[in-house]
Design a protein around this motif. Structure first.
Motif, PDB file in Angstrom:
ATOM      1  N   GLN A  25       0.716  -1.399  -0.090  1.00 55.79           N
ATOM      2  CA  GLN A  25       0.181  -0.019   0.001  1.00 55.79           C
ATOM      3  C   GLN A  25       0.937   1.295  -0.021  1.00 55.79           C
ATOM      4  O   GLN A  25       0.585   2.323  -0.759  1.00 55.79           O
ATOM      5  N   PRO A  26       1.806   1.382   0.760  1.00 53.44           N
ATOM      6  CA  PRO A  26       2.721   2.639   0.792  1.00 53.44           C
ATOM      7  C   PRO A  26       3.143   3.110  -0.726  1.00 53.44           C
ATOM      8  O   PRO A  26       3.432   4.206  -0.920  1.00 53.44           O
ATOM      9  N   ILE A  27       3.475   2.052  -1.523  1.00 54.27           N
ATOM     10  CA  ILE A  27       3.813   2.321  -2.834  1.00 54.27           C
ATOM     11  C   ILE A  27       3.048   3.043  -3.751  1.00 54.27           C
ATOM     12  O   ILE A  27       3.346   3.998  -4.457  1.00 54.27           O
ATOM     13  N   PHE A  28       1.785   3.157  -3.193  1.00 61.15           N
ATOM     14  CA  PHE A  28       0.746   3.665  -4.052  1.00 61.15           C
ATOM     15  C   PHE A  28       0.351   5.052  -3.309  1.00 61.15           C
ATOM     16  O   PHE A  28      -0.729   5.768  -3.878  1.00 61.15           O
ATOM     17  N   GLN A  29       0.917   5.450  -2.292  1.00 60.52           N
ATOM     18  CA  GLN A  29       0.423   6.653  -1.613  1.00 60.52           C
ATOM     19  C   GLN A  29       1.451   7.673  -1.987  1.00 60.52           C
ATOM     20  O   GLN A  29       2.522   7.691  -1.783  1.00 60.52           O
TER      21      GLN A  29
ATOM     22  N   LYS B 134      14.030   6.204  -6.023  1.00 62.00           N
ATOM     23  CA  LYS B 134      15.133   4.916  -5.895  1.00 62.00           C
ATOM     24  C   LYS B 134      15.281   4.233  -7.482  1.00 62.00           C
ATOM     25  O   LYS B 134      16.267   4.060  -7.725  1.00 62.00           O
ATOM     26  N   LYS B 135      14.084   4.239  -7.978  1.00 63.64           N
ATOM     27  CA  LYS B 135      14.324   3.833  -9.588  1.00 63.64           C
ATOM     28  C   LYS B 135      15.000   4.678 -10.360  1.00 63.64           C
ATOM     29  O   LYS B 135      15.777   4.369 -11.153  1.00 63.64           O
ATOM     30  N   VAL B 136      14.685   6.063 -10.135  1.00 66.42           N
ATOM     31  CA  VAL B 136      15.535   7.038 -11.019  1.00 66.42           C
ATOM     32  C   VAL B 136      16.958   6.941 -10.770  1.00 66.42           C
ATOM     33  O   VAL B 136      17.967   6.850 -11.664  1.00 66.42           O
ATOM     34  N   LEU B 137      17.338   6.757  -9.448  1.00 65.77           N
ATOM     35  CA  LEU B 137      18.706   6.666  -8.895  1.00 65.77           C
ATOM     36  C   LEU B 137      19.421   5.391  -9.513  1.00 65.77           C
ATOM     37  O   LEU B 137      20.452   5.149  -9.702  1.00 65.77           O
ATOM     38  N   GLN B 138      18.501   4.334  -9.440  1.00 66.11           N
ATOM     39  CA  GLN B 138      19.094   2.891 -10.193  1.00 66.11           C
ATOM     40  C   GLN B 138      19.561   2.974 -11.654  1.00 66.11           C
ATOM     41  O   GLN B 138      20.491   2.226 -12.134  1.00 66.11           O
ATOM     42  N   LYS B 139      18.734   3.957 -12.433  1.00 65.36           N
ATOM     43  CA  LYS B 139      19.015   3.985 -13.726  1.00 65.36           C
ATOM     44  C   LYS B 139      20.264   5.249 -13.881  1.00 65.36           C
ATOM     45  O   LYS B 139      20.872   5.367 -15.120  1.00 65.36           O
TER      46      LYS B 139
ATOM     47  N   PRO C 281      -2.097  17.600   6.417  1.00 65.17           N
ATOM     48  CA  PRO C 281      -2.762  18.447   5.771  1.00 65.17           C
ATOM     49  C   PRO C 281      -1.807  19.445   5.193  1.00 65.17           C
ATOM     50  O   PRO C 281      -0.795  19.755   5.763  1.00 65.17           O
ATOM     51  N   GLY C 282      -2.073  19.701   3.914  1.00 64.89           N
ATOM     52  CA  GLY C 282      -1.230  20.712   2.865  1.00 64.89           C
ATOM     53  C   GLY C 282       0.052  19.902   2.686  1.00 64.89           C
ATOM     54  O   GLY C 282       0.995  20.756   2.100  1.00 64.89           O
ATOM     55  N   GLY C 283       0.185  18.802   3.031  1.00 63.24           N
ATOM     56  CA  GLY C 283       1.367  17.967   2.287  1.00 63.24           C
ATOM     57  C   GLY C 283       2.460  18.490   3.203  1.00 63.24           C
ATOM     58  O   GLY C 283       4.124  18.190   2.803  1.00 63.24           O
ATOM     59  N   ILE C 284       2.572  19.122   4.509  1.00 64.16           N
ATOM     60  CA  ILE C 284       3.773  19.519   5.269  1.00 64.16           C
ATOM     61  C   ILE C 284       3.745  18.561   6.239  1.00 64.16           C
ATOM     62  O   ILE C 284       3.176  18.220   7.172  1.00 64.16           O
ATOM     63  N   GLY C 285       4.986  17.958   6.239  1.00 62.99           N
ATOM     64  CA  GLY C 285       5.109  16.804   7.271  1.00 62.99           C
ATOM     65  C   GLY C 285       6.234  15.773   6.546  1.00 62.99           C
ATOM     66  O   GLY C 285       6.762  15.972   5.523  1.00 62.99           O
ATOM     67  N   PRO C 286       6.569  14.722   7.295  1.00 68.96           N
ATOM     68  CA  PRO C 286       7.550  13.737   6.856  1.00 68.96           C
ATOM     69  C   PRO C 286       6.916  13.087   5.712  1.00 68.96           C
ATOM     70  O   PRO C 286       5.822  12.756   5.586  1.00 68.96           O
ATOM     71  N   ILE C 287       7.770  12.418   4.931  1.00 70.49           N
ATOM     72  CA  ILE C 287       7.406  12.035   3.713  1.00 70.49           C
ATOM     73  C   ILE C 287       7.651  10.283   4.016  1.00 70.49           C
ATOM     74  O   ILE C 287       8.863   9.868   4.567  1.00 70.49           O
ATOM     75  N   SER C 288       6.709   9.484   3.782  1.00 70.17           N
ATOM     76  CA  SER C 288       6.988   7.996   4.137  1.00 70.17           C
ATOM     77  C   SER C 288       8.083   7.366   3.325  1.00 70.17           C
ATOM     78  O   SER C 288       8.336   7.511   2.076  1.00 70.17           O
ATOM     79  N   PRO C 289       9.180   6.805   3.863  1.00 74.79           N
ATOM     80  CA  PRO C 289      10.168   6.342   3.253  1.00 74.79           C
ATOM     81  C   PRO C 289      10.114   5.076   2.265  1.00 74.79           C
ATOM     82  O   PRO C 289      10.649   5.067   1.425  1.00 74.79           O
ATOM     83  N   ASP C 290       8.772   4.570   2.627  1.00 73.93           N
ATOM     84  CA  ASP C 290       8.308   3.337   1.619  1.00 73.93           C
ATOM     85  C   ASP C 290       7.175   3.863   0.649  1.00 73.93           C
ATOM     86  O   ASP C 290       6.658   3.104   0.003  1.00 73.93           O
ATOM     87  N   GLY C 291       6.984   5.300   0.541  1.00 70.59           N
ATOM     88  CA  GLY C 291       6.046   5.732  -0.156  1.00 70.59           C
ATOM     89  C   GLY C 291       6.378   5.867  -1.805  1.00 70.59           C
ATOM     90  O   GLY C 291       7.286   5.636  -1.906  1.00 70.59           O
ATOM     91  N   ALA C 292       5.062   6.071  -2.533  1.00 74.28           N
ATOM     92  CA  ALA C 292       5.229   6.474  -3.805  1.00 74.28           C
ATOM     93  C   ALA C 292       6.528   7.138  -4.451  1.00 74.28           C
ATOM     94  O   ALA C 292       7.293   7.010  -5.326  1.00 74.28           O
ATOM     95  N   VAL C 293       6.525   8.461  -3.746  1.00 73.49           N
ATOM     96  CA  VAL C 293       7.368   9.436  -4.186  1.00 73.49           C
ATOM     97  C   VAL C 293       8.814   8.767  -3.980  1.00 73.49           C
ATOM     98  O   VAL C 293       9.769   8.960  -4.940  1.00 73.49           O
TER      99      VAL C 293
END
Length: 97
Positions: A38-42, A65-70, A48-60
């Motif tokens: 589930q976190p991959i798709f979040q 990680k995929k960009v860095l691999q390439k 609120p407002g997107g302010i706060g920590p980003i999940s390390p396992d989240g989609a972003v």
């Protein structure tokens, strides 16, 4: 596992009956598997407002990680392109997927 064809989709109650036929054990297994991915798709961080920590396992972070691999292959292709003599064609070696 049940396979379905287009004609089956037109049968009344097919989906409801199919879902009801799934055992409790299998439903719980499906739920556990979904909770793991589930976190991959979040795309938001749940704040609120997107302010706060980003999940390390989240989609972003998954995308970064995929960009860095390439990145090494992309850098290599850029360097190779800069080094080649004018008018020479070099086959592409970066097979980005």
């Amino acid at each position: 596992m049940y396979t379905c064809c287009f004609d089956d989709a037109l049968k009344p109650r097919l989906l409801v009956d199919r879902l009801r036929s799934i055992s409790v054990k299998q439903r719980n297994e499906f739920r556990r598997n979904m909770a793991q991915v589930q976190p991959i798709f979040q795309y938001d961080n749940g704040h609120p407002g997107g302010i706060g920590p980003i999940s390390p396992d989240g989609a972003v972070n998954h995308i970064w990680k995929k960009v860095l691999q390439k990145l090494p292959a992309i850098k290599e292709a850029v360097v190779r392109e800069k080094r080649k003599p004018p008018g020479v064609s070099v086959p592409m070696r970066c097979h980005c997927t």
